[in-house]
Design an enzyme around this catalytic site. Sequence first.
Site, short mmCIF file in Angstrom:
data_model
loop_
_atom_site.label_atom_id
_atom_site.label_comp_id
_atom_site.label_asym_id
_atom_site.label_seq_id
_atom_site.Cartn_x
_atom_site.Cartn_y
_atom_site.Cartn_z
CB SER A 129 -3.38 -4.48 -1.04
OG SER A 129 -2.05 -4.11 -0.79
CE1 TYR A 154 -5.91 -0.92 3.24
CE2 TYR A 154 -3.66 -1.69 2.85
CZ TYR A 154 -4.89 -1.29 2.36
OH TYR A 154 -5.12 -1.28 1.00
CE LYS A 158 -8.30 -3.06 1.23
NZ LYS A 158 -9.31 -2.68 0.25
P1 NAD Z 1 -8.82 6.58 -1.42
O1 NAD Z 1 -8.83 6.82 0.06
O2 NAD Z 1 -8.39 7.68 -2.30
O3 NAD Z 1 -10.27 6.10 -1.90
C1 NAD Z 1 -11.14 5.37 -1.08
C2 NAD Z 1 -12.50 6.06 -1.15
O4 NAD Z 1 -13.43 5.33 -0.35
C3 NAD Z 1 -12.48 7.49 -0.62
O5 NAD Z 1 -13.10 8.34 -1.55
C4 NAD Z 1 -13.29 7.42 0.69
O6 NAD Z 1 -13.97 8.63 0.95
C5 NAD Z 1 -14.21 6.26 0.40
N1 NAD Z 1 -14.69 5.52 1.57
C6 NAD Z 1 -13.95 5.05 2.61
N2 NAD Z 1 -14.74 4.40 3.48
C7 NAD Z 1 -16.00 4.44 2.97
C8 NAD Z 1 -17.25 3.93 3.41
N3 NAD Z 1 -17.35 3.25 4.56
N4 NAD Z 1 -18.34 4.16 2.65
C9 NAD Z 1 -18.24 4.86 1.49
N5 NAD Z 1 -17.09 5.37 1.04
C10 NAD Z 1 -15.97 5.15 1.76
O7 NAD Z 1 -7.95 5.26 -1.67
P2 NAD Z 1 -7.41 4.64 -3.04
O8 NAD Z 1 -5.93 4.77 -3.04
O9 NAD Z 1 -8.19 5.14 -4.18
O10 NAD Z 1 -7.74 3.12 -2.76
C11 NAD Z 1 -8.91 2.50 -3.24
C12 NAD Z 1 -8.94 1.06 -2.81
O11 NAD Z 1 -7.78 0.39 -3.28
C13 NAD Z 1 -8.93 0.88 -1.28
O12 NAD Z 1 -9.79 -0.20 -0.96
C14 NAD Z 1 -7.50 0.53 -0.96
O13 NAD Z 1 -7.39 -0.27 0.18
C15 NAD Z 1 -7.11 -0.25 -2.20
N6 NAD Z 1 -5.65 -0.23 -2.47
C16 NAD Z 1 -5.01 0.98 -2.55
C17 NAD Z 1 -3.63 1.00 -2.77
C18 NAD Z 1 -2.88 2.30 -2.81
O14 NAD Z 1 -1.67 2.30 -2.61
N7 NAD Z 1 -3.51 3.43 -3.09
C19 NAD Z 1 -2.93 -0.20 -2.93
C20 NAD Z 1 -3.63 -1.40 -2.86
C21 NAD Z 1 -5.00 -1.40 -2.62
C1 WQD Z 2 7.42 2.47 -1.04
C2 WQD Z 2 8.91 2.43 -0.72
C3 WQD Z 2 9.37 2.70 1.63
C4 WQD Z 2 7.88 6.81 1.93
C5 WQD Z 2 2.01 0.80 1.01
C6 WQD Z 2 1.12 -0.12 1.80
C7 WQD Z 2 0.49 -1.13 0.90
C8 WQD Z 2 -0.19 -0.48 -0.31
C9 WQD Z 2 0.65 0.56 -0.96
C10 WQD Z 2 -2.51 -0.27 0.02
C11 WQD Z 2 9.24 1.62 0.54
C12 WQD Z 2 9.92 3.87 0.84
C13 WQD Z 2 8.25 5.56 1.46
C14 WQD Z 2 8.91 7.72 2.35
C15 WQD Z 2 10.55 6.06 1.78
N1 WQD Z 2 -1.37 0.21 0.07
N2 WQD Z 2 9.56 5.20 1.39
N3 WQD Z 2 10.21 7.30 2.25
O1 WQD Z 2 5.03 0.53 1.78
O2 WQD Z 2 5.22 -0.51 -0.53
O3 WQD Z 2 3.01 0.02 0.38
O4 WQD Z 2 1.22 1.44 0.00
O5 WQD Z 2 -2.84 -1.41 -0.10
O6 WQD Z 2 -0.40 -1.86 1.69
O7 WQD Z 2 1.90 -0.78 2.79
O8 WQD Z 2 4.45 1.87 -0.32
O9 WQD Z 2 4.86 4.17 -1.07
O10 WQD Z 2 4.73 3.70 1.42
O11 WQD Z 2 6.70 2.89 0.11
O12 WQD Z 2 11.75 5.74 1.73
O13 WQD Z 2 8.64 8.83 2.81
O14 WQD Z 2 9.35 3.77 -0.43
O15 WQD Z 2 10.24 2.34 2.68
O16 WQD Z 2 10.50 1.01 0.32
P1 WQD Z 2 4.53 0.42 0.40
P2 WQD Z 2 5.13 3.24 0.06
#
Ligand code: NAD
Ligand code: WQD
Length: 344
Positions: A129, A154, A158
């Site tokens: 991330s 979190y 990562k």
């Molecule tokens: P998500 O929660 O929809 O998907 C994660 C999946 O992993 C889920 O289906 C959950 O059931 C499964 N899971 C969790 N722990 C597990 C375990 N111990 N064993 C087996 N399965 C497990 O999340 P997502 O948004 O699809 O994110 C996927 C990956 O991308 C994550 O690693 C997350 O940290 C990373 N990521 C997400 C975002 C975002 O904003 N969505 C941003 C950056 C990075």
């Molecule tokens: C985006 C913008 C908020 C909600 C998070 C995690 C990051 C990554 C992605 C996994 C910001 C604003 C949000 C609301 C708002 N996840 N906001 N009202 O914070 O950039 O990233 O998700 O890796 O680790 O920190 O994403 O979608 O929460 O926020 O005003 O109800 O929207 O302040 O400026 P963020 P977000």
Amino acid sequence: MTLKKQTLLVTGGAGYIGSHTVLALLEAGHEVVVLDNLSNSSPQSLARVARLAGRAPVFIEGDIRDDTVTRALFARYSIDAVLHFAGLKAVGESVREPLRYYDNNVAGSLALCQAMAAAGVFSLVFSSSATVYGEVAQMPISETTPTGRPSNPYGRSKLMVEELLADLAQSDPRWRIGVLRYFNPVGAHASGSIGEDPNGIPNNLLPYITQVAVGKLAQLTVFGDDYPTPDGTGVRDYIHVVDLAAGHLQALNALQTRSGWQVWNLGTGQGYSVLEMVHAFEAASGQAVPYRIAARRAGDVAQCWSDPAKAEQELGWCARRGLPEMMADAWRWQSANPQGYGGD
Ligand code: NAD
Ligand code: WQD
């Protein structure tokens, strides 16, 4: 070089980004085995992926930390590479329950790597991330920008996994590890049948907006309008989840010719403010999104957007879908599935 047909293990493949990637892998002709404990997802996502792809992935319900499960899986299927999405991702929850986050994300990744090594599988794509960069003064953020101190457990989990993987690659030249730093994934598959289905009240901006528009939530709270940004609200690099999924196929492709530890930003290179997001959503959906301005949210940075040039040069990948498409697709998913997968 195009990727030869492979058998791929996708951990967390029932989740938001994983399910879109499983679909892209099936469409590209690969065999897919999903390992997911369903702690934050529904098996319906994979049923719908199967309908869209015309064939189903193998699904194993289990935990990446359970080595009985992973060893049996690697013994039964001849896995070429692993795409590792499984993990917990809620920032606020990670502050309240750090041990659960470090266990799931760090110990889980460690256990997975141990099982891979025992099975002789050394190719891995890891979901990281942009949060690993912490607070950065100069935009855009490239891979040469040093990682910082993420503001929550979190994010630190990562970064710890990234470092664990770098040490692993350093220790043994057989490892081929691609670390993908996602910026802000949004949107849904254009069919409207798979998408993001957060538990409870969404933490992220776009699912919150779509749930206001569909009438599940009363109004959006905008966290801060006094940031040093053009309209005072926070700026992020939102990337369509289907573009993100495509980046994983390109990363797998690149790992055929690159060993060691590699890192790529997956973003668009374009930042949008919270208010720009609200207005773009209103324009794409025709729905009004009432909002109020409130105080900043703890731990938020003012702005964050990528320099995606390295992925373009080395993976031949760039994001193709712009804001109108992200909004239209997010709305199609939300309006057709107001209860998410729970409506099935
Ligand atoms: P998500 O929660 O929809 O998907 C994660 C999946 O992993 C889920 O289906 C959950 O059931 C499964 N899971 C969790 N722990 C597990 C375990 N111990 N064993 C087996 N399965 C497990 O999340 P997502 O948004 O699809 O994110 C996927 C990956 O991308 C994550 O690693 C997350 O940290 C990373 N990521 C997400 C975002 C975002 O904003 N969505 C941003 C950056 C990075
Ligand atoms: C985006 C913008 C908020 C909600 C998070 C995690 C990051 C990554 C992605 C996994 C910001 C604003 C949000 C609301 C708002 N996840 N906001 N009202 O914070 O950039 O990233 O998700 O890796 O680790 O920190 O994403 O979608 O929460 O926020 O005003 O109800 O929207 O302040 O400026 P963020 P977000």
